[in-house]
Enzyme design. Structure first.
Site, PDB file in Angstrom:
ATOM      1  N   GLU A  71      18.665  70.871  47.067  1.00  0.00           N
ATOM      2  CA  GLU A  71      19.955  70.706  46.382  1.00  0.00           C
ATOM      3  C   GLU A  71      19.656  70.487  44.909  1.00  0.00           C
ATOM      4  OE1 GLU A  71      22.943  68.011  47.938  1.00  0.00           O
ATOM      5  OE2 GLU A  71      22.188  68.305  49.980  1.00  0.00           O
ATOM      6  N   ASN A 105      19.441  65.097  56.519  1.00  0.00           N
ATOM      7  CA  ASN A 105      19.858  65.222  55.120  1.00  0.00           C
ATOM      8  C   ASN A 105      19.946  63.854  54.457  1.00  0.00           C
ATOM      9  OD1 ASN A 105      21.200  66.694  52.778  1.00  0.00           O
ATOM     10  ND2 ASN A 105      22.789  65.187  53.292  1.00  0.00           N
ATOM     11  N   GLU A 106      19.311  63.694  53.325  1.00  0.00           N
ATOM     12  CA  GLU A 106      19.445  62.496  52.471  1.00  0.00           C
ATOM     13  C   GLU A 106      19.497  61.199  53.278  1.00  0.00           C
ATOM     14  OE1 GLU A 106      22.658  62.974  49.604  1.00  0.00           O
ATOM     15  OE2 GLU A 106      21.475  64.433  48.472  1.00  0.00           O
TER      16      GLU A 106
HETATM   17  O1  AHR Z   1      26.156  69.009  47.640  1.00  0.00           O
HETATM   18  C1  AHR Z   1      27.069  67.958  47.780  1.00  0.00           C
HETATM   19  C2  AHR Z   1      26.462  66.748  48.476  1.00  0.00           C
HETATM   20  O2  AHR Z   1      25.476  66.195  47.644  1.00  0.00           O
HETATM   21  C3  AHR Z   1      25.730  67.008  49.767  1.00  0.00           C
HETATM   22  O3  AHR Z   1      26.557  67.006  50.872  1.00  0.00           O
HETATM   23  C4  AHR Z   1      24.782  65.849  49.844  1.00  0.00           C
HETATM   24  O4  AHR Z   1      23.617  66.145  50.550  1.00  0.00           O
HETATM   25  C5  AHR Z   1      24.520  65.492  48.390  1.00  0.00           C
HETATM   26  O5  AHR Z   1      24.630  64.146  48.148  1.00  0.00           O
END
Ligand code: AHR
Length: 501
Positions: free
Chosen positions: A293, A172-173
């Site tokens: 997201e 993730n990210e």
């Molecule tokens: O959705 C909230 C946060 O936003 C998530 O944990 C992260 O992946 C993003 O920065």
């Protein structure tokens, strides 16, 4: 009054409507899981401790896919903590959100909830503090029928058949300096390629998502995608995109209402970057986008600040934004952008599902209720069927500080060849002008079934548990005659028109 026109023709097909466009996200963050979807003592709780009122709203929302368990949380997560007898599971510090994770809900519970909610899982692996081996262990636990250590562990935990989870996020990210185990593009691309290659040795049919940029504003945006895709081109099917929009403190509503312009550009630049990598490799592969997201999020507000110091609470109130009508109009428009790009956006997730920047809110022990953003999402998920159609739009323009001049109206349509239904989704981004829209509809539609508009004289009206008074309501200006639809779109509004074949 401003005037706009539209031509809708089933010949202008973009792609089939993908059910995965209507995904959402459950992270172990704040009250999304605990007192969100899971609250064993709640009066509506069903077997497993799931809130029945929330399950009803999730089904009504029409989400199709749920990403889990994070988000930033996943980059410090040990999935093994969340399986087996609940009373023997450890509590762990969740560094991402400075909270205590009790591990009362883990993979098996989440998969049971997916069954009840009628959604597909999208599982993320931890490539922050962990690596290839732990990803393989988790995949063995979820997807291998029997015989091996982790497959037998799942069976001993009461799940005889493998889940055969198809869609996986490789971390993730990982471009974000806030991410535990943050990496350079080269480092991340390499570990994503290694994880993907090994995971496919267990299950060749997986669909794998590489981390793209955590926002279009990241300094590394573009170059990150290029380097990562060069490293893991053979292993991945999609690259992720994340975007959160908000009205800034100066009160620039006009720019905020045009947020979908940014999403359009974001999607088109990621697709162009992926195509450039394909060209350089002389590859015919089309890498899609998992927009896993997206939402409105007022990240600078106090409710997004995690606890500090020695305080590590379980399920604190975090990221509990309360949404306005204007926020819902933007969410509706972001969905229009995602649908319009269905040729490249293979999958998308409204972040998140319950309590945490969410369309559904809950009170512990009390009610579950719909935020404003619930409505455009639920109506689009329910009625967008068949093929997505690109529309020919002639719209007046509106000036914005952030994006320059943009179309006042945004629109996309869907047409279902099986039922003959045509549905048009429209947004008026003007802060003060009504638009008179005329649409020539060449899909053979015969009757007007429904025209619903979501708006309010006060764009900052906010839904609460005890006030759900602003709902999508019939737009009585809609007229249908000989293949032409005429309708008034009030300022700051989202509209859906359904036509029957
Ligand atoms: O959705 C909230 C946060 O936003 C998530 O944990 C992260 O992946 C993003 O920065």
């Amino acid at each position: 009054m401003a005037v706009a026109s539209l031509v809708i023709d089933p010949a202008f097909t973009v792609a089939p409507v993908r059910r995965r466009t209507f995904g959402s996200f459950v992270e172990h963050l704040g009250r999304c899981v605990y007192t969100g979807i899971h609250e064993p003592d709640h009066p509506t709780a069903v077997a497993g401790g799931w809130r029945g009122d929330v399950l009803d709203l999730v089904r009504e929302l029409g989400v199709t896919l749920i990403r889990y368990p994070g988000g930033n949380f996943v980059s410090g997560y040990r999935w093994e903590d969340g399986v087996g007898p609940v009373d023997r599971r450890p509590s762990r510090l969740d560094l991402a959100w400075h909270s205590m994770e009790p591990n009362r809900v883990g993979v098996d519970e989440f998969m049971a909830w997916c069954e009840l909610a009628h959604v597909e899982p999208q599982m993320a692996i931890n490539l922050g503090t962990r690596g290839v081996q732990e990803a393989l262990d988790l995949l063995e636990y979820t997807n291998v029928p029997a015989g091996s250590h982790f497959a037998e562990q799942r069976r001993a935990n009461g799940v005889a058949d493998p889940y055969r989870i198809k869609l996986w996020c490789l971390g993730n990210e990982m471009d974000g300096p806030w991410q535990i185990g943050h990496k350079t593009a080269e480092e991340y691309g390499r570990i994503a390629a290694e994880a993907g290659r090994a995971m496919r040795m267990i299950d060749p049919d997986l669909e794998l998502v590489a981390c793209g940029s955590s926002s279009r504003a990241m300094p590394t945006f573009g170059e990150w995608e290029r380097v990562v895709l060069e490293e893991c081109w053979e292993q991945v099917d999609m690259v992720s995109a994340h975007a959160y929009y908000y009205e800034d403190e100066s009160g620039d509503l006009a720019s905020f209402l045009a947020s979908a312009v940014d999403m359009d550009r974001f999607i088109e630049s990621v697709a162009a970057t992926a195509d450039a990598v394909a060209a350089a490799r002389k590859s015919d592969k089309v890498v899609g986008i998992s927009f896993d997201e997206w939402n409105v999020w007022y990240q600078q507000r106090a409710e997004s600040r995690p606890p500090t110091g020695d305080e590590w609470p379980i399920a604190p109130v975090l990221l509990e934004d309360h949404y306005t009508v204007a926020d819902a109009v933007v969410v509706g428009d972001l969905l229009i952008s995602l649908l319009r790009h269905s040729d490249r956006v293979f999958s998308a997730n409204l972040a998140q599902l319950v309590n945490v920047i969410a369309p559904i809110m809950t009170e512990p022990g009390g009610a579950a209720w719909r935020q404003t953003t619930f409505h455009p999402f639920a109506l689009t998920a329910r009625h967008a069927k068949g093929d997505v159609l690109r529309v020919a739009l002639d719209s007046p323009r509106v000036k914005t500080a952030k994006f320059g001049e943009v179309d006042m109206v945004d629109a996309v349509a869907t047409h279902d060849p099986d039922t003959g239904a045509t549905v048009v989704f429209l947004v008026n981004r003007s802060v003060d002008q009504t638009v008179n829209l005329e649409a020539a509809v060449r899909s053979g539609a015969a009757t007007l079934s429904e025209a619903l508009t979501y708006t309010s004289d006060d764009p900052y009206w906010t839904a609460r548990a005890d006030d759900q008074s602003v709902l999508p309501s019939a737009n009585d200006s809609a007229q249908w005659e000989n293949g032409t639809l005429a309708i008034e779109l009030p300022p700051v509004s989202w509209t859906m028109v359904r036509l029957a074949g």
